[in-house]
Design an enzyme around this catalytic site. Structure first.
Site, mmCIF file in Angstrom:
data_model
loop_
_atom_site.group_PDB
_atom_site.id
_atom_site.type_symbol
_atom_site.label_atom_id
_atom_site.label_comp_id
_atom_site.label_asym_id
_atom_site.label_seq_id
_atom_site.Cartn_x
_atom_site.Cartn_y
_atom_site.Cartn_z
ATOM 1 N N GLU A 99 0.749 -1.128 -0.084
ATOM 2 C CA GLU A 99 0.012 -0.042 0.052
ATOM 3 C C GLU A 99 0.863 1.478 0.214
ATOM 4 O O GLU A 99 1.788 1.299 0.858
ATOM 5 C CB GLU A 99 -0.780 0.015 1.452
ATOM 6 N N ARG A 126 5.028 -12.936 9.557
ATOM 7 C CA ARG A 126 5.788 -11.551 9.346
ATOM 8 C C ARG A 126 7.056 -11.578 9.924
ATOM 9 O O ARG A 126 7.206 -12.259 11.088
ATOM 10 C CB ARG A 126 4.824 -10.693 9.578
ATOM 11 N N LYS A 129 3.855 0.542 10.265
ATOM 12 C CA LYS A 129 3.909 1.725 9.356
ATOM 13 C C LYS A 129 3.596 3.092 10.312
ATOM 14 O O LYS A 129 3.920 4.251 10.038
ATOM 15 C CB LYS A 129 3.210 1.785 8.094
HETATM 16 P P1 ATP Z 1 0.350 -1.623 7.555
HETATM 17 O O1 ATP Z 1 -0.428 -2.552 7.927
HETATM 18 O O2 ATP Z 1 1.018 -0.869 8.428
HETATM 19 O O3 ATP Z 1 -0.088 -0.526 6.176
HETATM 20 P P2 ATP Z 1 1.517 -3.911 6.021
HETATM 21 O O4 ATP Z 1 2.275 -4.718 6.425
HETATM 22 O O5 ATP Z 1 -0.019 -4.261 5.569
HETATM 23 O O6 ATP Z 1 1.509 -2.467 6.682
HETATM 24 P P3 ATP Z 1 1.857 -3.372 2.991
HETATM 25 O O7 ATP Z 1 2.182 -2.237 2.280
HETATM 26 O O8 ATP Z 1 0.329 -3.464 2.613
HETATM 27 O O9 ATP Z 1 2.117 -3.036 4.480
HETATM 28 O O10 ATP Z 1 2.493 -4.664 2.777
HETATM 29 C C1 ATP Z 1 3.037 -5.281 1.533
HETATM 30 C C2 ATP Z 1 3.257 -6.634 1.481
HETATM 31 O O11 ATP Z 1 4.260 -6.771 2.471
HETATM 32 C C3 ATP Z 1 2.114 -7.397 2.086
HETATM 33 O O12 ATP Z 1 2.086 -8.500 1.352
HETATM 34 C C4 ATP Z 1 2.679 -7.717 3.445
HETATM 35 O O13 ATP Z 1 2.199 -8.828 3.847
HETATM 36 C C5 ATP Z 1 4.003 -7.678 3.264
HETATM 37 N N1 ATP Z 1 4.661 -7.362 4.548
HETATM 38 C C6 ATP Z 1 4.358 -6.171 5.402
HETATM 39 N N2 ATP Z 1 5.067 -6.236 6.516
HETATM 40 C C7 ATP Z 1 5.768 -7.444 6.478
HETATM 41 C C8 ATP Z 1 6.460 -8.192 7.545
HETATM 42 N N3 ATP Z 1 7.142 -7.513 8.642
HETATM 43 N N4 ATP Z 1 7.116 -9.355 7.345
HETATM 44 C C9 ATP Z 1 6.649 -9.767 6.065
HETATM 45 N N5 ATP Z 1 5.998 -9.082 4.964
HETATM 46 C C10 ATP Z 1 5.627 -8.162 5.291
HETATM 47 MG MG MG Z 2 -1.605 -3.461 4.486
#
Ligand code: ATP
Ligand code: MG
Length: 580
Positions: free
Chosen positions: A53, A280, A290
């Site tokens: 995102e 994760r 984030k």
């Molecule tokens: P937030 O919920 O804080 O917006 P998010 O983790 O959902 O953060 P995204 O930008 O939606 O952030 O993540 C993009 C991709 O990266 C998704 O497929 C997510 O599952 C993966 N991802 C995010 N954080 C992690 C993490 N700590 N470890 C592994 N994969 C991650």
């Molecule tokens: Mg997200």
């Protein structure tokens, strides 16, 4: 220094990302894919996507997902789409979109022609699918307020209650949904909901909202839409439209999988990707959400998203981490289904190991102290030879000018040293690395402040390399630079951002545990004259001190700036032992 010796980041072609000799470790996802290929489940294809995102910069957790998704596509000769999940115009920004693409490429991955996508590319199709759901009596427009929807939804222990609008006729729903699209309602007045089951034990299935009104300009679609689809609804359909075979996401989406499958099943879509969840990444001594990263940036606890103390990919890059080190880290932590916290020391080990065999060596004196060799001719200059990098003899040798007046580190001299101090002390001897053995004969002090102004020594001519006494042993070896020939540099000593392993559960607010010494700026450091041409992102090992990298933004020919990536040894391991 020579052209070859500069360590600018070379572009890695996707083919070389996975060292062909090093077979990737087996994990449960590779196992699933291997089985699917055997049974020809998706026609033997592998298609993945990385769906961030654009509401912040990517962090090391995202790197795990990037390495996994792009890595699998490379390994199985498939495709990995770079997809911006841009369904929420209120939080998204073009700056984030650009930083994300830059970071993925820097890590060494390419999505390929035509494979850059946005969820917003599919808004027309998503709208058509919503109409189909309404026509199948599987979606309805609900006029409850957001609070009422929340109350009706129930809790983990209480089932939900049907909305009074749940049984609107298909015609009425079609009309209201069309009028939502035309902007006839205000935000929050109407939503489109999937008609699933308000009694479901899984809250995600209690008639989830799939479209809401947001009167906002979108960075891709402008003012075309004032209704935007929700994440869960968008994600499965985007996956389907791209022909994703394995939709890999983190564990918290496990409970969303029934909804993912419901949408695709109800619409009888031509393909049905399989959602697979993995744990994760979390790392100690930092924060990764984030929301928290955003808070640290906005409230200036750090200097922007690229601050070298942040776990963002841009921050790590600026700090001096290499794509190699980060990919190696992601491979070593593996992919599992159980949440664990990885030790920051492992990430640091990965970068040390990479830079150990790739970063040229150089001398830097961080906090200079004048050292005068009284019996050395005042106008003489010798050039002491040292390898740029033992592992790469082809880089040649550096020639470090040696003169009567030198700089050494303040901490390499002590007037009244404790037992076991083997560096320079009154009447003591040390070897100047690649040079002579010297002996301290006197100390020059400021008569008023008592501050040490200079240390006077004599040198032993016979102890230089190639001379009869060159093998004479003394206990300490220190680094040095010529006072006149060395050049000034700013050195930024970075350290971990938090003083505790788990800032979230160490009591109080996580920000109470910020490390006050996470950045120490030294403005009067000195480096070897050859480093005058150091370019942003050139890596060095400053001997005895650590790995450093010329700052990506602030370093230039007039003003050299080096960031400490990591010390040579893990200094935190000691702290932790002491703490126990
Ligand atoms: P937030 O919920 O804080 O917006 P998010 O983790 O959902 O953060 P995204 O930008 O939606 O952030 O993540 C993009 C991709 O990266 C998704 O497929 C997510 O599952 C993966 N991802 C995010 N954080 C992690 C993490 N700590 N470890 C592994 N994969 C991650
Ligand atoms: Mg997200």
């Amino acid at each position: 220094m020579t052209e070859e010796a500069t360590m600018t980041q070379e572009k890695i072609s996707p083919d070389s990302v996975n060292n062909p000799e090093k077979k990737p470790a087996p994990n449960f996802i590779r196992h699933i894919i291997n089985e699917d290929i055997q049974t020809n489940k998706h026609g033997g294809n592998v298609a993945t996507r990385f769906p961030p995102e654009p509401n912040g910069y990517l962090h090391i957790g995202h790197a795990k997902s990037i390495c996994l998704n792009f890595g699998l596509a490379l390994e199985y000769n498939g495709v990995c789409y770079m997809r911006f999940d841009d369904t929420n115009p209120s939080k998204e920004d073009i700056e984030y979109v650009e930083s994300i693409m830059r970071d993925v490429r820097w890590l060494g991955f390419e999505w390929g022609e035509g494979n850059l996508r946005h969820s917003s590319d599919y808004f027309d199709q998503l709208y058509d699918y919503a109409i189909q759901l309404i026509k199948r009596n599987k979606a309805y427009v609900c006029s409850l307020s957001p609070e009422e929807i929340r109350t009706y939804r129930g809790t983990l222990t209480e089932t939900g209650k049907d909305s009074p609008y749940r049984n609107r006729s298909i015609e009425e729903n079609l009309d209201l949904f069309e009028r939502m699209r035309l902007g006839e309602f205000n935000e929050g007045e109407q939503v489109l909901r999937a008609k699933i089951n308000m009694q479901s034990p899984n809250i995600n299935l209690r008639d989830p909202v799939i479209y809401r009104i947001k009167k906002m300009t979108h960075h891709m679609t402008g003012d075309k839409w004032c209704i935007y689809p929700m994440y869960d609804y968008t994600h499965c359909l985007s996956d389907m439209l791209e022909g994703i075979t394995h939709s890999i996401c983190t564990l918290e989406f496990e409970d969303h999988r029934p909804l993912y499958d419901w949408v695709l099943d109800e619409l009888q879509t031509p393909c049905h990707p399989q959602q697979i969840e993995f744990a994760r990444l979390s790392l100690n001594y930092t924060v990764m959400s984030k929301r928290k990263l955003n808070e640290l940036v906005i409230n200036r606890y750090v200097n922007g998203w690229t601050d070298p103390r942040l776990p963002t990919i841009s921050g790590l890059r600026r700090r001096g981490y290499t794509p190699n080190a980060i990919r190696d880290f992601c491979e070593r932590i593996g992919v599992t289904k159980s949440d664990t916290c990885i030790d920051m020391a492992l990430l640091e080990t990965c970068v040390r190991e990479d830079l150990n065999t790739s970063a040229p060596r150089a001398f830097c004196v961080q906090r200079p102290l004048k050292l005068i060799i009284d019996n050395y001719p005042a106008d003489q200059v010798e050039y002491m030879e040292a390898p740029w990098l033992t592992e790469k003899p082809e880089l040649g040798v550096r020639k470090i000018p040696f003169t009567r007046e030198l700089f050494i580190e303040q901490e390499d001299f002590m007037e009244t040293p404790p037992k076991g101090y083997f560096r320079l002390q009154p009447n003591g001897e040390v070897r100047l690395r690649y040079g002579y053995i010297i002996k301290c004969i006197s100390v020059e002090k400021d008569p008023i402040t008592d501050e040490i102004l200079a240390v006077h020594c004599t040198y032993d001519l016979e102890t230089r390399h190639g001379m009869p006494q060159s093998n004479r042993k003394v206990k300490g070896t220190i680094h040095w630079l010529s006072a006149n020939h060395s050049i000034p540099a700013e050195v930024r000593l970075y350290d971990r951002l938090f003083t505790v392993a788990n800032p979230d559960s160490a009591g109080g607010d996580y920000k109470d545990h910020l490390n006050a010494d996470s950045m120490i700026v030294l403005k009067d450091s000195r480096v070897e004259p050859d480093l005058a041409t150091a370019k942003p992102e050139d890596h060095y090992q400053f001997e005895r001190l650590g790995y450093f990298c010329a700052d990506e933004f602030d370093n230039n020919a007039e003003h050299l700036v080096f960031n400490r990536t990591v010390t040579l040894r893990d200094t935190w391991a000691k702290v932790e032992k002491k703490g126990k």
